[in-house]
Design a protein around this motif. Structure first.
Motif, PDB file in Angstrom:
ATOM      1  N   GLN A 145       0.802  -1.224  -0.098  1.00 19.41           N
ATOM      2  CA  GLN A 145       0.051  -0.207  -0.106  1.00 19.41           C
ATOM      3  C   GLN A 145       1.000   1.397   0.021  1.00 19.41           C
ATOM      4  O   GLN A 145       0.411   2.142  -0.592  1.00 19.41           O
ATOM      5  CB  GLN A 145      -0.833  -0.105   1.219  1.00 19.41           C
ATOM      6  N   GLY A 161       2.263   1.685  -3.327  1.00 17.93           N
ATOM      7  CA  GLY A 161       1.230   2.168  -4.276  1.00 17.93           C
ATOM      8  C   GLY A 161       0.881   3.615  -4.118  1.00 17.93           C
ATOM      9  O   GLY A 161       0.789   4.414  -5.177  1.00 17.93           O
ATOM     10  N   GLY A 173      -3.110   4.923  -7.343  1.00 18.55           N
ATOM     11  CA  GLY A 173      -2.433   3.435  -7.345  1.00 18.55           C
ATOM     12  C   GLY A 173      -2.507   2.887  -6.001  1.00 18.55           C
ATOM     13  O   GLY A 173      -2.633   1.514  -5.906  1.00 18.55           O
ATOM     14  N   HIS A 174      -2.691   3.735  -4.786  1.00 20.91           N
ATOM     15  CA  HIS A 174      -3.199   3.009  -3.559  1.00 20.91           C
ATOM     16  C   HIS A 174      -4.381   2.518  -3.752  1.00 20.91           C
ATOM     17  O   HIS A 174      -4.630   1.240  -2.996  1.00 20.91           O
ATOM     18  CB  HIS A 174      -3.022   4.415  -2.459  1.00 20.91           C
ATOM     19  N   VAL A 229      -4.242  -1.239  -5.080  1.00 21.02           N
ATOM     20  CA  VAL A 229      -3.756  -2.179  -4.116  1.00 21.02           C
ATOM     21  C   VAL A 229      -4.681  -2.468  -3.354  1.00 21.02           C
ATOM     22  O   VAL A 229      -4.804  -3.599  -2.779  1.00 21.02           O
ATOM     23  CB  VAL A 229      -2.422  -1.503  -3.507  1.00 21.02           C
TER      24      VAL A 229
END
Length: 243
Positions: A27, A30, A38-39, A42
């Motif tokens: 995380q 990400g 991106g986070h 994940v």
């Protein structure tokens, strides 16, 4: 059956904790490399693994959805609350709506992956002992949902139902979300059987009871008074909860 439950619960607990440990640094990566988007990717993958880990207990998760949930705008999911296992399925199955949660502030630290997601993923962390903080946090959360085109998930019962029977809905949280998101749709959700995971207490866990989430018809927020909205949502959610 309870002896089998002890064995399966031990395996499940190990797998569940390993998933949280593995995805904690992922995380972070990400978020640093891909920002919020991106986070979130994940987080979605992590919750797929958490949902599938329930199969160790013989618990599949099924979503019944007969309606088209509006996309590219804020949705407020309003649901009954039976256990911590309500949350991973909502995140995974409704991932394209980016649901964010209202949680108590204590969960924002000390729990691998879960605390990181709550702290950096856009959730509202409420201090139930500090009314001023809670109101300010809900206002910021309501605005954040709108600005980022996310969705919110709220459990108006306030606390989990230990036996599956729904409690009365409180109005404050939903009222705040509606006030700052008048263009949103409210989507009632009815969750069944997740309370049975803890029917023996914290350990061993219950096995073999499929969790179901039923989606009801979306309700346009600005087409109804708040009092009527709250009443309609509560009745709708409860209509889908098994006796």
């Amino acid at each position: 059956m309870k002896i089998i439950s002890y064995l399966l619960s031990t395996v499940f607990a190990i797998v569940f904790f390993i998933i949280l440990l593995i995805f904690h640094p992922i995380q972070w990566i990400g978020l640093k490399l891909g920002g919020q988007e991106g986070h979130q990717k994940v987080v979605n993958i992590m919750n797929w693994f958490l949902v599938k880990s329930l199969l160790i207990l013989g618990i599949p998760v099924r979503v019944k959805n007969k309606y088209d949930i509006p996309e590219n705008q804020t949705v407020i999911f309003v649901s009954n609350h039976q256990s911590m296992f309500d949350i991973p399925p909502i995140i995974w199955f409704f991932r394209k709506h980016c649901p964010k949660f209202v949680s108590k502030v204590e969960l924002g630290k000390g729990i691998p992956s879960i605390s990181f997601n709550l702290k950096y993923g856009g959730a509202a962390l409420i201090d139930r002992k500090d009314k001023k903080q809670a109101i300010a946090e809900m206002i910021n959360f309501s605005k954040r949902i709108k600005e980022n085109n996310w969705s919110a998930t709220i459990f108006p019962e306030g606390t989990r139902s230990r036996n599956g029977k729904p409690k009365s809905f409180a109005s404050n949280g939903l009222k705040m979300l509606v006030k700052y998101n008048p263009e949103a749709y409210v989507v009632p959700l009815s969750i069944n059987n997740s309370w049975k995971v803890f029917k023996y207490g914290k350990f061993p866990l219950g096995i073999g009871s499929p969790i179901t989430i039923e989606t009801h018809e979306p309700i346009k927020v600005n087409g109804i008074s708040f009092e009527d909205l709250l009443k309609k949502v509560e009745l709708t959610v409860k209509s889908g909860i098994a006796e």
